[in-house]
Scaffold this active site. Structure first.
Site, PDB file in Angstrom:
ATOM      1  CE  LYS A  23      36.746  43.120  44.401  1.00 46.33           C
ATOM      2  NZ  LYS A  23      37.699  43.107  43.286  1.00 46.33           N
ATOM      3  CG  ASN A  24      41.479  41.829  43.073  1.00 46.98           C
ATOM      4  OD1 ASN A  24      40.257  41.906  43.176  1.00 46.98           O
ATOM      5  ND2 ASN A  24      42.232  42.846  42.670  1.00 46.98           N
ATOM      6  NE  ARG A  97      36.136  43.153  34.427  1.00 46.56           N
ATOM      7  CZ  ARG A  97      35.655  43.324  33.210  1.00 46.56           C
ATOM      8  NH1 ARG A  97      34.533  43.940  33.024  1.00 46.56           N
ATOM      9  NH2 ARG A  97      36.328  42.869  32.160  1.00 46.56           N
ATOM     10  CB  CYS A 121      35.024  49.443  39.037  1.00 43.68           C
ATOM     11  SG  CYS A 121      34.727  48.939  40.732  1.00 43.68           S
ATOM     12  NE  ARG A 126      37.549  46.424  34.627  1.00 42.48           N
ATOM     13  CZ  ARG A 126      37.451  46.118  35.913  1.00 42.48           C
ATOM     14  NH1 ARG A 126      36.511  46.637  36.644  1.00 42.48           N
ATOM     15  NH2 ARG A 126      38.289  45.278  36.464  1.00 42.48           N
ATOM     16  CG  ASP A 311      43.102  47.756  42.187  1.00 38.15           C
ATOM     17  OD1 ASP A 311      41.931  47.381  42.225  1.00 38.15           O
ATOM     18  OD2 ASP A 311      43.856  47.488  41.225  1.00 38.15           O
ATOM     19  CB  VAL A 333      46.583  49.603  34.971  1.00 37.70           C
ATOM     20  CG1 VAL A 333      45.872  48.255  34.883  1.00 37.70           C
ATOM     21  CG2 VAL A 333      48.025  49.414  35.442  1.00 37.70           C
ATOM     22  NE  ARG A 419      32.377  44.454  43.238  1.00 41.53           N
ATOM     23  CZ  ARG A 419      33.184  44.904  42.293  1.00 41.53           C
ATOM     24  NH1 ARG A 419      32.989  46.067  41.752  1.00 41.53           N
ATOM     25  NH2 ARG A 419      34.200  44.163  41.873  1.00 41.53           N
TER      26      ARG A 419
END
Ligand code: UD1
Length: 438
Positions: A23-24, A97, A121, A126, A311, A333, A419
């Site tokens: 996904k990223n 995002r 999220c 952020r 994550d 993080v 998502r």
């Protein structure tokens, strides 16, 4: 379809599932197609909501998007890129995002861009200060206005030098996607070097970009006048793979994850082994299983790559509730990534949160009133509960907790999990889980 899943726990997950592209990475590679003069093809694309959100945003900007979900093939034709309607962009961006990464490509193509206020999220503030500073460094005019940010490039963007205060993944991608077509040289120091970023660099190189990555987190880009399209197969999703690995451990199961790759998961595998988990690696993927004996407590600190990914933290913490002794987890993080533990405590887990930096080096969140360290004491049997998904990874962690618990839990708000987890209900069923949409 309702937005809740009833999960009857107690059955060890067993079987084989497949993870597709990360996904990223996929969402960023899709944005990169905007930079090309001709069509791109992206393969191994999962059917997740982030892909449809970015497809929609690209379509609004005139990109012809064709997705074949079975084949996992996405064709992106940017021949007719146009200005998108502000209201439509805003409506379409949803909780994602990714819109922030449209800035550079749109400035190159159209000389202007509108970026709606961002979702994502709720795991910390952020901010996007690094992004905006980078864009200003390239010569873009950046104005915060009603509902979002308005950007323009009065003339061609110029290369810039930026030392990131923190190796942000998004800001590094912002710099890359803008620098490749900016005039002259760009230098990013303290850059993020996650595998998904390296794969994005591979895509950009296929398109004609000139990018070098040093071992000391310095990335140099020589801008070019024109880029072509690309044909690329996305790297596998190491977050999804680790989530299933944690689910296997927490439920006492044995799960083979096709598409998981050792190279991108080395740090996770080391930790998995320290907890007591067993794994076997072959060319197709990795099998993860519970050892059949007690799990060990550990000290864990999340970090940017090559550290332990933030994550991965949430799913693994569920497995740590079943380990013997005290585990210490320091989240460095994001400042608010332990919200999901509230539901675990309700289910019987023994987890204490602390403001102090426990277990390792001080981080940006020490002395700043954030509960960013956790002490998990186990093993504690978990009991079914009625719980609400707080965020994407926290949501999957709730599923794992429900799968490990005695009785039937109701997990609400599961559409958030769509998502980033392709067909998670189908995969749970394939692994023998007792789940039902409520
Ligand atoms: C990406 C991933 C997310 C992952 C994270 C860290 C995507 C879509 N999401 O998020 O899954 O958890 O990397 O690996 O790829 N920061 C600032 N100012 C900025 C930008 C970031 O202070 O302008 C801070 C953030 O608040 C956070 C840290 O930097 O504390 C890391 O954020 P970043 O790496 O940018 O995360 P994302 O790219 O949003």
């Amino acid at each position: 379809m309702t937005d809740l899943l009833r999960v009857t726990g107690g059955t060890p997950l067993q079987g084989t599932i497949t993870v597709r592209g990360a996904k990223n990475f996929v969402s960023k590679a899709m944005v990169a197609s905007l930079l090309g003069q001709c069509p791109s093809v992206l393969r191994n694309v999962p059917q997740i909501r982030d892909v449809s959100v970015v497809s929609g945003l690209l379509s609004l900007h005139g990109v012809d998007v064709a997705y074949n979900p079975e084949a996992g093939e996405l064709r992106l034709d940017p021949s007719n890129v146009k200005r998108g309607e502000t209201a439509e962009i805003d409506a379409h961006a949803g909780a994602s995002r990714i819109p922030i990464l449209f800035c550079g490509p749109l400035l190159h193509r159209l000389g202007e861009a509108f970026i709606p206020d961002l979702g994502g999220c709720h795991i910390g503030d952020r901010p996007i200060d690094f992004h905006l500073e980078a864009l200003r460094g390239f010569g873009a005019a950046v104005e915060k206005g009603e509902g979002g940010i308005y950007l323009s490039a009065p003339r061609r963007l110029r290369g810039t030098k930026m030392a990131l205060p923190y190796p942000s993944v998004g800001a590094t991608e912002q710099l890359l996607l803008t620098a490749v077509k900016a005039e002259g040289l760009t230098e990013i120091s303290n850059a993020a070097i996650e595998p998904e970023i390296i794969d994005l660099i591979c895509v950009l190189q296929k398109m004609g970009a000139i990018i070098s990555v040093d071992t000391d987190r310095v990335i140099r880009i020589e801008g070019v006048d024109e880029l072509s399209g690309y044909d690329h197969t996305a790297l596998g999703d190491r977050i999804e793979a680790a989530s299933w690995a944690s689910a296997a451990l927490a439920t006492g199961g044995d799960v083979t994850v096709r598409g998981a790759s050792q190279a991108s998961m080395m740090t996770f595998l080391n930790t998995f082994r320290k907890v007591g988990g067993k794994f076997h690696i072959d060319d197709d993927g990795i099998s993860f299983r519970h050892p059949g004996t007690q799990l060990q407590s550990i000290v864990l600190e999340t970090d940017v790559h090559p550290g332990f990914m933030t994550d991965w933290q949430q799913p693994l913490v569920v497995a740590l509730t079943q380990a013997t002794g005290l585990s210490i987890v320091h989240e460095t993080v994001y400042e608010k990534r332990f919200g999901f533990t509230k539901a675990l405590r309700k289910m019987g887990a023994n987890i204490q949160l602390y403001r102090e930096c426990l277990g390792g080096s001080p981080c940006r969140f020490g002395q700043r009133n954030f509960h960013h360290s956790a002490v998990v004491s186990g093993p504690t049997p978990l009991e079914a509960a009625d719980i609400e998904v707080p965020d994407l990874r926290g949501g999957f962690s709730h599923l794992i907790a429900a799968l490990s618990a005695h009785g039937t839990s109701t997990v609400r708000g599961i559409s958030l999990i769509d998502r980033g987890y392709e067909n998670f209900q189908g995969k749970l069923e394939a692994l023998g889980a007792d789940v039902e949409r409520g």
